[in-house]
Design a protein around this motif. Structure first.
Motif, mmCIF file in Angstrom:
data_model
loop_
_atom_site.group_PDB
_atom_site.id
_atom_site.type_symbol
_atom_site.label_atom_id
_atom_site.label_comp_id
_atom_site.label_asym_id
_atom_site.label_seq_id
_atom_site.Cartn_x
_atom_site.Cartn_y
_atom_site.Cartn_z
ATOM 1 N N PRO A 32 -11.011 -16.504 32.828
ATOM 2 C CA PRO A 32 -10.573 -16.775 34.202
ATOM 3 C C PRO A 32 -9.175 -16.231 34.452
ATOM 4 O O PRO A 32 -8.513 -15.780 33.522
ATOM 5 C CB PRO A 32 -10.598 -18.296 34.276
ATOM 6 N N VAL A 33 -8.740 -16.279 35.696
ATOM 7 C CA VAL A 33 -7.474 -15.670 36.100
ATOM 8 C C VAL A 33 -6.316 -16.334 35.352
ATOM 9 O O VAL A 33 -6.193 -17.556 35.319
ATOM 10 C CB VAL A 33 -7.280 -15.787 37.617
ATOM 11 N N THR A 34 -5.485 -15.497 34.764
ATOM 12 C CA THR A 34 -4.302 -15.997 34.042
ATOM 13 C C THR A 34 -3.002 -15.445 34.600
ATOM 14 O O THR A 34 -1.919 -15.861 34.171
ATOM 15 C CB THR A 34 -4.398 -15.624 32.559
ATOM 16 N N GLY A 35 -3.070 -14.482 35.507
ATOM 17 C CA GLY A 35 -1.847 -13.901 36.031
ATOM 18 C C GLY A 35 -2.100 -13.017 37.229
ATOM 19 O O GLY A 35 -3.242 -12.844 37.682
ATOM 20 N N LEU A 36 -1.016 -12.452 37.771
ATOM 21 C CA LEU A 36 -1.066 -11.599 38.949
ATOM 22 C C LEU A 36 -0.276 -10.334 38.688
ATOM 23 O O LEU A 36 0.748 -10.349 37.991
ATOM 24 C CB LEU A 36 -0.477 -12.325 40.163
#
Length: 725
Positions: A180-184
């Motif tokens: 899943p999303v961990t950063g941008l």
């Protein structure tokens, strides 16, 4: 955006300058995670120690008992935070359509809007229409894609939906990474902001993300330069020159503040992803109150007033955007100050005009300001003053209602009212006991003062007390407040539809009122003929007496008696209409005839004639205007309004309801004076004439406005609105 550290929590007690304030309204349909986003932002700025939970009922913004019980927002709430010395007044609005009044209040109090779009559910029709309304007034906007960490989240699909719904000036500032999303990834800074350790850390993007980042970055830069209208920068970019990110950020902030470019951000409230990025956009790109134009202002007698600005030293101009009642404090008014400075114990002028049709009579009063506070959920933190551009709460304004203007006592002003949709769902209520009946009037007056979308009607014809609400959810909240907040127990009852009596044929009747009681008697005899009028409306009395058989002074008495009986009804107790009554013969007595004797004779004659003239009952016909995007016109024409005995027609390409031109028997002459809750850019207007028992909730669960509302919402994905008269 530039990397800036978070400031301390929102300190109470001091008044920031107008250029140090940002008023941001958070909008989006129910379930997009707005309240959770507010909690995460409050925690990110240190305003609260830890985010609350909707399931546990511990969130700051949803603190009302009804909100805790229903686990959804029903009120406009204020959540002030401070980031890098800038105060951000976050206005959290309900996402359910029934609570449009609080949503409108949030739009009025704000200078910019943050649209929350769920990465799992996409965009509904109401959000599209709300975007168009903000566009009509040039309000700066940004989009935040929420729930990006959800297993069903689809960033690209949601981004495509935003572009399709909101236009080409929508572009992402950040790219989510990880499964899943961990950063941008910051598309302007070309840096990776990782949240895998619980706090934001910077790094370099992975090679696998380079290609996708390059494409989106090019689109972003082109959009920023185009919408900021920086021609010299465009020439440099087209020539292949590498543009400094700081220059791009300056143009981005300029384009966002102008309301011509709409950045898309990404957030996950539980994982604290994207909070600092959101704060940077709100504090740096959104305009201050000093940069946002004021609404139109007049004197109470209608003379235009110009030259006002967001100046703390200017004349006082403020507006009550929401009114609530507290069992301990009393009435609390949430106030946006547009000009001047609001101070405790100051005398102000309270003006409310233009809402008489909805039950709010015009009023002009002088009041003394009570204590000023900065609300944060249940907390009311004292402040010494509230300067232009800021929002505060004022205690114990006894006459001020939602939408009223506060101004200097010696220089009264009036702000242009914001538009509100008409309530369309009538709910008839009765008090459960005599004690409840005694308290009901005061409680209802308080509810009307708090909620501009509520209309109170005491129907003299049906003798029912009716609350006109926005929908079933709105009605449920109002009834709950009557019981929980004001201690008034009420019951709902079936709404009675006011019918009319008329006749289908022609007949004659005799009214004989001859009484001898030993003293002065009564004597009056009259013969009448009745016939229906062509349009089944109105009343006509014709005098054809010859030879003085009924003295001239008693002919008006006969008419008066006939009119009284028509008002009372003949066959079913409903007023009679559409009848011509001709008096052609009668008898009088020189001693016993009187005005009252011939009034009674006229009543008896009408009753006798109606029984022979095929009496009928007329049901009222409602003019219903359904405003929907063109894509849904066919579905609406074929299903909700195509009921038996209904007439419908479609007008394309209009921007709001149009007065009906119905000619059905019994149709009432009226004009639709309001527009729907939101504007629609490309719309179709379906106009229908429906018998009122279909549009009024005659029986629980029957054919009624509840059912029409629900069917319309299902067929139009929530973006259909109807008006009814």
């Amino acid at each position: 955006m530039a990397d800036k550290s978070s400031g301390a929590g929102a300190a109470a007690g001091r008044a920031p300058a107008a250029d140090q304030v940002r008023n941001v309204v958070l909008v989006g349909h129910s379930g997009t995670g707005k309240s959770s986003l507010v909690e995460a932002l409050l925690a990110a700025t240190g305003t609260i120690q830890r985010p609350g939970s909707i399931e546990e009922g511990t969130t700051v913004s949803d603190f009302d008992d009804i909100e805790v019980k229903q686990q959804r927002s029903v009120n406009l709430t204020l959540a002030p935070i401070i980031h890098n010395g800038i105060k951000v007044n976050l206005l959290d609005t309900p996402g359910y359509a029934d609570f449009t009044g609080d949503l409108r209040a949030g739009l009025r109090a704000a200078d910019s809007a943050l649209f929350a779009v769920s990465a799992t559910d996409g965009i509904d029709g109401v959000t599209r229409m709300l975007w168009e309304e903000c566009a009509a007034v040039g309000m700066p906007r940004a989009v935040v894609i929420t729930k990006i960490d959800h297993q069903r989240a689809e960033f690209q699909a949601t981004l495509d939906a935003c572009r399709e719904a909101f236009g080409d000036a929508v572009a992402p500032l950040y790219l989510p990474v990880g499964e899943p999303v961990t950063g941008l990834i910051g598309l302007l800074s070309q840096k990776l902001y990782s949240y895998s350790g619980g706090e934001r850390s910077e790094g370099a993007p992975a090679a696998a993300d380079e290609e996708r980042m390059t494409d989106l970055r090019g689109e972003l830069i082109e959009g920023v330069i185009t919408e900021s209208e920086d021609e010299s920068l465009m020439d440099r970019y087209l020539s292949g020159e590498e543009i400094d990110p700081k220059v791009l950020i300056e143009d981005l902030e300029k384009a966002v503040a102008r309301g011509s470019f709409y950045p898309v951000l990404v957030a996950s409230a539980p994982q604290k992803i994207g909070m600092l990025e959101l704060l940077e956009v709100m504090t740096e790109a959104f305009p201050s109150p000093a940069e946002h134009p004021l609404p139109s202002v007049t004197t109470p007698d209608g003379k235009p007033v110009t030259g006002l600005s967001s100046d703390p030293k200017g004349p006082l101009l403020a507006e009550v955007v929401k009114t609530t009642s507290d069992s301990y404090v009393g009435r609390i008014s949430l106030v946006r100050v547009f000009s001047g400075t609001l101070r405790p114990d100051a005398s102000v002028h309270v003006s409310g005009h233009g809402r008489a049709a909805s039950g709010h009579e015009d009023h002009d009063d002088d009041e003394r300001i009570g204590a000023l506070t900065s609300p944060l959920g249940k907390q009311q933190r004292p402040v010494t003053q509230c300067a232009a551009g800021d929002v505060c709460a004022v205690a114990k304004l006894s006459t001020a209602e939602t939408g009223d203007t506060l101004s200097d006592k010696d220089n009264p002003l009036l702000m242009e009212s914001w538009s509100m949709p008409e309530p369309l769902l009538p709910v008839a209520i009765v008090a459960k006991s005599k004690a409840d009946e005694d308290k009901l009037s005061q409680a209802l007056n308080r509810l009307v003062a708090e909620d501009p979308t509520l209309r109170l009607e005491n129907n003299a014809e049906t003798r029912q007390l009716v609350l006109w609400c926005m929908g079933e959810a709105h009605a449920a909240v109002l009834l709950d407040r009557l019981g929980q907040r004001y201690g008034v127990a009420v019951e709902t009852t079936d709404l009675r539809v006011p019918l009319r009596e008329t006749i289908a044929g022609k007949a004659r009747g005799l009214g004989r009122n001859v009484k001898q009681t030993g003293g002065h008697g009564e004597y009056g005899i009259c013969h009448v003929e009745i016939e229906p009028l062509e349009d089944s409306a109105g009343f006509e009395f014709v005098d054809k007496i010859v030879g003085g058989v009924v003295p001239r002074q008693f002919i008006p008495s006969v008419e008066k008696g006939v009119r009284w009986q028509m008002d009372q009804g003949v066959t079913a107790g409903y007023p009679m209409t559409g009848v011509r009554v001709t008096l052609y013969d009668g008898k009088a007595h020189s001693v016993d005839s009187s005005d009252m004797a011939f009034q009674k004779a006229g009543r008896l004659a009408l009753r006798d004639a109606v029984d022979k003239a095929q009496p009928l009952l007329l049901e009222p016909v409602d003019e219903v205007s359904v405003l929907v995007p063109d894509d849904y016109v066919g579905a609406v024409m074929s299903r909700p309004v195509r009921a038996p005995r209904a007439r419908a027609r479609h007008r394309a390409g209009r921007r709001g309801p149009h007065p009906g031109q119905g000619g059905d028997p019994g149709a009432r002459d009226h004009q639709v004076r309001h527009r729907p809750a939101f504007g629609v850019p490309r719309d179709g207007l379906v106009h229908a004439l429906l018998p009122a028992p279909r549009t009024a909730p005659v029986t629980p669960g029957g054919q009624g406005r509840r059912r029409l509302q629900a069917r319309l919402a299902d067929l139009t994905a929530g973006c259909g609105w109807f008006t009814c008269r």
